[in-house]
Write a protein that holds these residues in place. Structure first.
Motif: not given
Length: 255
Positions: A136, A195, A187, A190-191
């Motif tokens: 990321a 992903w 995360y 952020l995922r």
């Protein structure tokens, strides 16, 4: 008088040279390889019982020795053990990359990656030391004074804040967290939903860049962001540049 001055000048140069040499004196490989109590057997136990998916990349012996010497850490330490015994460690199919001595899939050793970023020459004492990163665009570093008084603790340069955030973990604890921690929670935001379909064959020298930027108001929903693979090295350089730019302008990230 000239003779005395010349003698003093030579003495001064000699003392200066001796001081510089002492500052840059590097331990030999034999001194760095701990044969009585190396950390790797313990790290191996952690890996064997890990809750998260782990892949230890094979280390090339020559590269491992070179990387250990250039980093100047002992295999008694967890960091030295990881460098000397692995080409790197991939977590969650390579979403999180812990740097070692380099391999085909993760062609970056710890000292090579830090040279030109946190150190100028091998043997230099850094203010912080990069040890891991993720898909990321986040970067993990050991603090040696750059971020605060909690020396040797790991910080995370978060892609959605561009701040070095303290994890409250030393390097060994950080490794344990990577192996056993709740990475989905860490995360969160952020995922994106798919992903894991993109990570398995990801080049360890590439990371995702997002548009709009994740630290902007428009980039707070990662599902709505466009993404593209870019060089991890270029992304690190870009993030530091943007971090400086935002601080200079007095602009706080949206996250």
């Amino acid at each position: 008088m000239k003779s005395v001055f010349k003698s003093l000048l030579i003495l001064g140069i000699t003392l200066l040279s001796t001081t510089v040499f002492a500052q840059n004196k590097m331990q030999s490989l034999d001194e760095l390889i701990n044969k009585t109590d190396p950390a790797w057997p313990l790290v191996q136990k952690w890996i064997d019982s890990a809750k998260n998916k782990v892949e230890v990349l094979e280390a090339d012996s020559a590269n491992a020795k070179n990387a250990l010497f250039n980093t100047q850490v002992s295999t008694y330490s967890t960091l030295g053990a990881v460098i000397y015994n692995s080409g790197g460690i991939m977590i969650d199919n390579g979403w999180l990359r812990i740097l070692g001595s380099g391999s085909t899939r993760l062609n970056r050793s710890v000292p090579e990656w830090n040279k030109g970023k946190t150190i100028e020459e091998y043997g230099d004492k850094p203010d912080y030391f990069l040890v891991a990163d993720d898909a990321a665009g986040g970067f993990f570093a050991i603090n040696y004074g750059a971020f605060g008084k909690d020396l040797k603790n790991v910080y995370y340069l978060a892609p959605n804040s561009l701040n070095w955030e303290p994890l409250g973990l030393g390097y060994s604890e950080f490794i344990r967290f990577c192996l056993d921690g709740d990475l989905n929670e860490f995360y969160k935001g952020l995922r994106w939903s798919t992903w894991n379909k993109f990570i398995a064959n990801l080049d360890g020298n590439k990371s995702y860049s997002f548009s709009p930027y994740l630290w902007t108001k428009e980039g707070t929903d990662i599902e709505k962001c466009r993404r593209k693979l870019v060089s991890t090295a270029e992304l690190f350089k870009f993030n530091l540049s943007k971090q400086k730019e935002l601080k200079t302008a007095g602009v706080a990230p949206a996250q």
